[in-house]
Design a protein around this motif. Structure first.
Motif, PDB file in Angstrom:
ATOM      1  N   LEU A 111     -23.669  26.825 -44.268  1.00  0.00           N
ATOM      2  CA  LEU A 111     -24.037  27.015 -42.827  1.00  0.00           C
ATOM      3  C   LEU A 111     -24.995  25.812 -42.387  1.00  0.00           C
ATOM      4  CD1 LEU A 111     -25.049  30.772 -42.672  1.00  0.00           C
ATOM      5  CD2 LEU A 111     -23.006  29.775 -41.835  1.00  0.00           C
ATOM      6  N   GLY A 112     -24.942  24.523 -42.918  1.00  0.00           N
ATOM      7  CA  GLY A 112     -25.712  23.430 -42.503  1.00  0.00           C
ATOM      8  C   GLY A 112     -24.818  22.974 -41.518  1.00  0.00           C
ATOM      9  N   GLY A 113     -25.823  21.899 -40.762  1.00  0.00           N
ATOM     10  CA  GLY A 113     -25.275  21.151 -39.609  1.00  0.00           C
ATOM     11  C   GLY A 113     -26.157  21.660 -38.693  1.00  0.00           C
ATOM     12  N   ALA A 114     -25.480  21.502 -37.152  1.00  0.00           N
ATOM     13  CA  ALA A 114     -26.302  21.848 -35.994  1.00  0.00           C
ATOM     14  C   ALA A 114     -26.528  23.176 -35.891  1.00  0.00           C
ATOM     15  CB  ALA A 114     -25.321  21.695 -34.801  1.00  0.00           C
ATOM     16  N   GLU A 115     -27.595  23.622 -35.121  1.00  0.00           N
ATOM     17  CA  GLU A 115     -28.031  24.997 -35.175  1.00  0.00           C
ATOM     18  C   GLU A 115     -27.007  25.906 -34.686  1.00  0.00           C
ATOM     19  OE1 GLU A 115     -31.609  25.247 -32.715  1.00  0.00           O
ATOM     20  OE2 GLU A 115     -33.006  24.794 -34.063  1.00  0.00           O
ATOM     21  N   ASP A 116     -25.949  25.532 -34.015  1.00  0.00           N
ATOM     22  CA  ASP A 116     -24.918  26.316 -33.637  1.00  0.00           C
ATOM     23  C   ASP A 116     -24.278  27.159 -34.476  1.00  0.00           C
ATOM     24  OD1 ASP A 116     -25.630  26.065 -30.884  1.00  0.00           O
ATOM     25  OD2 ASP A 116     -23.889  24.715 -30.600  1.00  0.00           O
ATOM     26  N   VAL A 117     -24.400  26.430 -35.651  1.00  0.00           N
ATOM     27  CA  VAL A 117     -23.270  26.888 -36.796  1.00  0.00           C
ATOM     28  C   VAL A 117     -23.952  28.257 -37.525  1.00  0.00           C
ATOM     29  CG1 VAL A 117     -22.656  26.654 -39.266  1.00  0.00           C
ATOM     30  CG2 VAL A 117     -22.657  24.740 -37.490  1.00  0.00           C
ATOM     31  N   THR A 118     -25.731  28.209 -37.660  1.00  0.00           N
ATOM     32  CA  THR A 118     -26.219  29.206 -37.967  1.00  0.00           C
ATOM     33  C   THR A 118     -26.378  30.219 -36.995  1.00  0.00           C
ATOM     34  OG1 THR A 118     -27.729  27.771 -39.555  1.00  0.00           O
ATOM     35  CG2 THR A 118     -28.514  29.933 -38.862  1.00  0.00           C
ATOM     36  N   ALA A 119     -26.473  29.849 -35.416  1.00  0.00           N
ATOM     37  CA  ALA A 119     -26.461  30.847 -34.713  1.00  0.00           C
ATOM     38  C   ALA A 119     -25.193  31.675 -34.372  1.00  0.00           C
ATOM     39  CB  ALA A 119     -26.642  29.943 -33.220  1.00  0.00           C
ATOM     40  N   ASN A 120     -23.943  30.950 -34.721  1.00  0.00           N
ATOM     41  CA  ASN A 120     -22.976  31.814 -34.429  1.00  0.00           C
ATOM     42  C   ASN A 120     -22.985  32.680 -35.736  1.00  0.00           C
ATOM     43  OD1 ASN A 120     -21.891  30.342 -32.349  1.00  0.00           O
ATOM     44  ND2 ASN A 120     -20.686  28.865 -33.359  1.00  0.00           N
ATOM     45  N   HIS A 121     -23.566  32.614 -36.666  1.00  0.00           N
ATOM     46  CA  HIS A 121     -23.419  33.474 -38.076  1.00  0.00           C
ATOM     47  C   HIS A 121     -24.437  34.570 -37.719  1.00  0.00           C
ATOM     48  CE1 HIS A 121     -23.377  34.765 -42.148  1.00  0.00           C
ATOM     49  NE2 HIS A 121     -24.498  34.924 -42.309  1.00  0.00           N
ATOM     50  N   LEU A 122     -25.348  34.298 -37.047  1.00  0.00           N
ATOM     51  CA  LEU A 122     -26.472  35.279 -36.728  1.00  0.00           C
ATOM     52  C   LEU A 122     -25.916  36.186 -35.600  1.00  0.00           C
ATOM     53  CD1 LEU A 122     -29.663  33.284 -36.901  1.00  0.00           C
ATOM     54  CD2 LEU A 122     -28.952  35.018 -38.430  1.00  0.00           C
ATOM     55  N   ARG A 123     -25.204  35.566 -34.735  1.00  0.00           N
ATOM     56  CA  ARG A 123     -24.644  36.380 -33.531  1.00  0.00           C
ATOM     57  C   ARG A 123     -23.440  37.184 -33.870  1.00  0.00           C
ATOM     58  NH1 ARG A 123     -24.661  31.211 -30.606  1.00  0.00           N
ATOM     59  NH2 ARG A 123     -26.603  31.060 -29.190  1.00  0.00           N
ATOM     60  N   THR A 124     -22.875  36.874 -34.723  1.00  0.00           N
ATOM     61  CA  THR A 124     -21.735  37.824 -35.427  1.00  0.00           C
ATOM     62  C   THR A 124     -22.216  39.087 -35.702  1.00  0.00           C
ATOM     63  OG1 THR A 124     -20.320  36.076 -35.993  1.00  0.00           O
ATOM     64  CG2 THR A 124     -20.018  38.186 -36.923  1.00  0.00           C
ATOM     65  N   GLN A 125     -23.788  39.152 -36.381  1.00  0.00           N
ATOM     66  CA  GLN A 125     -24.108  40.234 -36.918  1.00  0.00           C
ATOM     67  C   GLN A 125     -25.280  40.984 -35.848  1.00  0.00           C
ATOM     68  OE1 GLN A 125     -26.011  39.616 -41.179  1.00  0.00           O
ATOM     69  NE2 GLN A 125     -25.912  37.592 -40.462  1.00  0.00           N
ATOM     70  N   LEU A 126     -25.724  40.040 -35.019  1.00  0.00           N
ATOM     71  CA  LEU A 126     -26.522  40.647 -33.895  1.00  0.00           C
ATOM     72  C   LEU A 126     -25.774  41.403 -32.828  1.00  0.00           C
ATOM     73  CD1 LEU A 126     -29.245  38.025 -33.602  1.00  0.00           C
ATOM     74  CD2 LEU A 126     -29.566  40.208 -34.712  1.00  0.00           C
ATOM     75  N   GLY A 127     -24.600  41.076 -32.641  1.00  0.00           N
ATOM     76  CA  GLY A 127     -23.586  41.546 -31.719  1.00  0.00           C
ATOM     77  C   GLY A 127     -22.779  42.641 -31.887  1.00  0.00           C
ATOM     78  N   GLY A 128     -23.029  43.124 -33.384  1.00  0.00           N
ATOM     79  CA  GLY A 128     -22.195  44.038 -33.946  1.00  0.00           C
ATOM     80  C   GLY A 128     -22.466  45.488 -33.969  1.00  0.00           C
ATOM     81  N   ASP A 129     -22.102  46.220 -34.493  1.00  0.00           N
ATOM     82  CA  ASP A 129     -22.415  47.785 -34.550  1.00  0.00           C
ATOM     83  C   ASP A 129     -23.661  48.006 -35.452  1.00  0.00           C
ATOM     84  OD1 ASP A 129     -21.368  47.692 -37.100  1.00  0.00           O
ATOM     85  OD2 ASP A 129     -19.623  49.119 -36.268  1.00  0.00           O
ATOM     86  N   GLY A 130     -24.342  47.227 -36.005  1.00  0.00           N
ATOM     87  CA  GLY A 130     -25.593  47.407 -36.835  1.00  0.00           C
ATOM     88  C   GLY A 130     -24.970  47.602 -38.301  1.00  0.00           C
ATOM     89  N   ARG A 131     -23.901  47.306 -38.767  1.00  0.00           N
ATOM     90  CA  ARG A 131     -23.582  47.468 -40.089  1.00  0.00           C
ATOM     91  C   ARG A 131     -24.104  46.292 -40.907  1.00  0.00           C
ATOM     92  NH1 ARG A 131     -17.085  47.357 -39.937  1.00  0.00           N
ATOM     93  NH2 ARG A 131     -17.614  48.553 -38.179  1.00  0.00           N
ATOM     94  N   SER A 132     -24.760  45.256 -40.662  1.00  0.00           N
ATOM     95  CA  SER A 132     -25.238  44.102 -41.223  1.00  0.00           C
ATOM     96  C   SER A 132     -26.457  43.744 -40.291  1.00  0.00           C
ATOM     97  CB  SER A 132     -24.142  43.121 -41.544  1.00  0.00           C
ATOM     98  OG  SER A 132     -24.894  41.914 -42.133  1.00  0.00           O
ATOM     99  N   ILE A 133     -27.594  43.414 -40.900  1.00  0.00           N
ATOM    100  CA  ILE A 133     -28.757  43.127 -40.191  1.00  0.00           C
ATOM    101  C   ILE A 133     -29.350  41.958 -40.689  1.00  0.00           C
ATOM    102  CG2 ILE A 133     -31.108  44.018 -39.449  1.00  0.00           C
ATOM    103  CD1 ILE A 133     -30.169  46.927 -39.186  1.00  0.00           C
TER     104      ILE A 133
END
Length: 252
Positions: A111-133
């Motif tokens: 997940l190195g590189g621009a902040e967007d790389v990490t941001a996308n990884h986090l958004r996948t969880q934050l925008g989900g149904d709560g199965r991963s926090i």
């Protein structure tokens, strides 16, 4: 993963590839989920195709699938008081992205590189149904670790081992280099695994899948009271399936 305690997890992206797990005599009362059921579980949790704004996802991700993790509270460890705080993207992204850009961490988390790389990884969880926090781990009030607490039985990981209802998975990244390699990871892993078991009465075991090549990480899990259950072939690595069982927690 990197030097001891530098990183004890990996990303949880879905995959349709299947793998095989070496049999474990210790894993009885197994539940094997059907492919149809797993396919349903991995569908987009928002059938309307809507998006979740940064910051709002954290509220959704503190709900019932993980027994309201945001309300679990702090736990006292030999290293100090630890608290898991669900990530807020606008507040926490710069810090987490900086940790992910450590070369030792990036070699496993990717997940190195621009902040967007990490941001996308986090958004996948934050925008989900709560199965991963995703959470920050605060030790004595200072952010020093990144955690992912997830429902392993609802995760694509369940395709690769005999999942049981409410199995809960954990990923850990210790951020500051000075906090790695001195046994802190084992202390925190034991504390968080036991916190999961205390706060989730329906969960019979906590699982993890560190890269099989990462001997320091596996050693940290063993020292934290996990047992080595099997080797599993995942889409991005061959992993050691580690388990901390409720019934054995006082013996390990």
């Amino acid at each position: 993963m990197s030097p001891t305690d530098a990183s004890t997890g990996a990303s949880t992206h879905a995959s349709t590839d299947t793998g095989t797990a070496a049999p474990s005599n210790e894993d009885t009362l197994e539940l094997r989920l059907t492919d149809d059921f797993l396919a349903l579980l991995t569908e987009d949790p928002d059938p309307c195709g809507g998006s979740t704004k940064a910051g709002q996802g954290g509220l959704r991700a503190s709900g019932e699938l993980l027994d309201h993790l945001a309300d679990w509270g702090a736990v006292v460890t030999p290293a100090g008081t630890l608290q898991l705080v669900p990530v807020r993207l606008e507040r926490d992204l710069p810090l987490i992205s900086r940790w992910m850009n450590d070369s030792a961490v990036d070699s496993y988390w990717k997940l190195g590189g621009a902040e967007d790389v990490t941001a996308n990884h986090l958004r996948t969880q934050l925008g989900g149904d709560g199965r991963s926090i995703p959470c920050l781990g605060l030790l004595n009030g200072t952010p020093m670790s990144y955690w992912e607490i997830y429902r392993a039985d609802l995760d694509p990981l369940a395709r690769h081992y005999p999942a049981r209802p409410h199995d809960t998975g954990i990923h850990l990244l210790i951020g500051p280099v000075a906090d790695r390699g001195r046994g802190l990871g084992s202390t925190l892993l034991r504390a968080v695994a036991d916190l999961v078991l205390d706060r989730r009465p329906s969960c019979a075991r906590v699982v993890a899948e560190p890269d099989l090549r990462n001997f320091p990480s596996i050693s940290a899990f063993l020292s934290a009271g996990f047992r080595y259950s099997a080797e599993v072939d995942l889409p991005d690595k061959r992993a050691a399936l580690m388990c901390r069982d409720r019934l054995l927690r006082d013996l390990m």
